[in-house]
Design an enzyme around this catalytic site. Structure first.
Site, short mmCIF file in Angstrom:
data_model
loop_
_atom_site.label_atom_id
_atom_site.label_comp_id
_atom_site.label_asym_id
_atom_site.label_seq_id
_atom_site.Cartn_x
_atom_site.Cartn_y
_atom_site.Cartn_z
N ASP A 108 56.70 69.99 28.95
CA ASP A 108 57.22 70.61 30.18
C ASP A 108 57.64 71.90 29.91
OD1 ASP A 108 57.57 70.89 32.84
OD2 ASP A 108 59.37 69.45 32.74
N ASN B 271 55.85 75.09 30.54
CA ASN B 271 54.85 76.32 30.23
C ASN B 271 55.08 77.45 31.18
OD1 ASN B 271 53.74 74.77 28.10
ND2 ASN B 271 52.39 73.82 29.66
N ARG B 272 55.36 77.30 32.20
CA ARG B 272 55.28 78.61 33.34
C ARG B 272 56.47 79.13 33.15
NH1 ARG B 272 54.08 75.68 38.82
NH2 ARG B 272 55.40 74.12 37.90
N ARG B 273 57.57 78.45 33.01
CA ARG B 273 59.04 78.84 32.91
C ARG B 273 59.29 79.70 31.47
NH1 ARG B 273 62.37 73.66 34.00
NH2 ARG B 273 60.33 72.72 33.83
N TRP B 274 58.56 79.18 30.47
CA TRP B 274 58.62 79.84 29.23
C TRP B 274 57.89 81.21 29.40
CZ3 TRP B 274 54.21 81.68 26.45
CH2 TRP B 274 54.69 82.14 25.12
N HIS C 247 50.26 78.08 30.09
CA HIS C 247 49.52 76.77 29.78
C HIS C 247 48.60 77.06 28.51
CE1 HIS C 247 50.79 74.85 33.36
NE2 HIS C 247 49.99 75.81 34.32
N SER D 227 50.03 64.95 35.59
CA SER D 227 49.97 63.95 36.22
C SER D 227 49.09 64.25 37.41
CB SER D 227 51.56 63.53 36.93
OG SER D 227 51.65 64.46 37.91
N ASN E 172 50.40 66.33 39.99
CA ASN E 172 50.38 67.74 39.41
C ASN E 172 48.82 68.43 39.67
OD1 ASN E 172 51.94 67.13 36.09
ND2 ASN E 172 52.78 68.12 37.98
N ARG F 27 64.24 63.25 33.01
CA ARG F 27 63.60 62.23 33.75
C ARG F 27 62.29 61.74 33.03
NH1 ARG F 27 63.21 66.87 37.32
NH2 ARG F 27 61.04 67.35 37.61
N MET F 28 61.69 60.87 33.31
CA MET F 28 60.38 60.19 32.80
C MET F 28 59.15 60.69 33.35
SD MET F 28 61.05 58.73 30.02
CE MET F 28 59.61 57.56 29.56
#
Length: 260
Positions: free
Chosen positions: A35, A37-40, A53, A81, A84, A215-216
């Site tokens: 989780d 990728n975009r924020r990075w 991505h 998911s 997504n 969260r899962m």
């Protein structure tokens, strides 16, 4: 000079963590929610956050090398998911799937790869090109003389996986001539497990989620019932080897209770 100092300090800390893990109990199966990728990408200053991505997909190859070095033979990577794929911007989804085709499926299916690839999810919700690339990767690595297995969870939903496993089991038992009453009386958890995407593999001992989310998100709901969980604030493309070793150190220090 500062870069050299940082590099030296990093190397020293990594060796220290490796030393602490010597002789420790390590997981056989690590599951990862990749989780952030975009924020990075935004934090790194990229004008187009979707470029995260690509970095994220390429980084999976590096993390698999760390796992292989440590003898971790099973990895499940949560790529996307069903939600997504269906609810995000179409350009972003197209970019993500292209990265899966180009980086994950092709690179990990090269002749030198030690990993057997197992798609895990609803391949019917994927474009033909992505579905074809994953199937080719699965077939190309099927006969690898190796004990290393990579599950690519894409188009994945944990509740749907359990539902499909039960449906498949009922169909199998029905073809064998068993009645509903017979099936109900004899049904076991192990029978259901044989129809999950990860059939034949050990359940994940450790689940790692990057980006700070706690969260899962429906990931491996059945298989992760007794897994140890590790959450880190680091975004996936910036997930360093020392972050991975810290997660393993945390796992090794825990006393697993398996529901107790």
């Amino acid at each position: 000079m500062w870069t050299t100092v940082k590099s030296t300090a990093y190397s020293f800390y990594a060796r220290r963590l490796n030393a602490q893990l010597a002789g420790a109990s390590l997981p056989r199966h690590v599951a990862i929610v990749m989780d952030g990728n975009r924020r990075w990408a935004r934090q790194a200053g990229f004008a187009d956050a979707k470029i995260g991505h690509r970095y994220g997909a390429e980084h999976l190859d590096e993390v698999l090398q760390w796992c292989a070095e440590l003898g971790i033979q099973h990895v499940t990577a949560f790529v996307a998911s069903v939600d997504n794929l269906q609810k995000r911007d179409s350009d972003e989804v197209d970019n993500l799937l292209h990265m899966i085709e180009e980086v994950v499926a092709e690179r990990l299916a090269r002749p030198s790869s030690i990993w057997q690839i197992h798609p895990a999810g609803r391949l019917d919700v994927l474009p033909d090109s992505t579905r074809h690339a994953l199937k080719l990767a699965e077939e190309a690595t099927r006969h690898n003389d190796t004990a290393f297995h990579l599950n690519i969870a894409i188009g994945y939903d944990g509740r749907e996986e359990i539902l499909n496993a039960i449906r498949s089991l009922l169909e199998e038992q029905g073809r064998a001539g068993h009645t509903i009453d017979d099936i109900a009386q004899q049904l076991t958890a192990d029978q259901i497990a044989t129809h999950l995407y990860t059939s034949g593999q050990p359940d994940p001992d450790l689940v790692i989620r990057t980006s700070g989310e706690r969260r899962m998100s429906g990931f491996l709901l059945w298989q992760a019932a007794y897994s140890e969980l590790h959450f880190t604030d680091v975004y996936w493309p910036g997930f360093r080897k020392i972050d991975f070793l810290r997660a393993l150190r945390s796992y090794a220090a825990r006393h697993r209770r398996f529901g107790a």
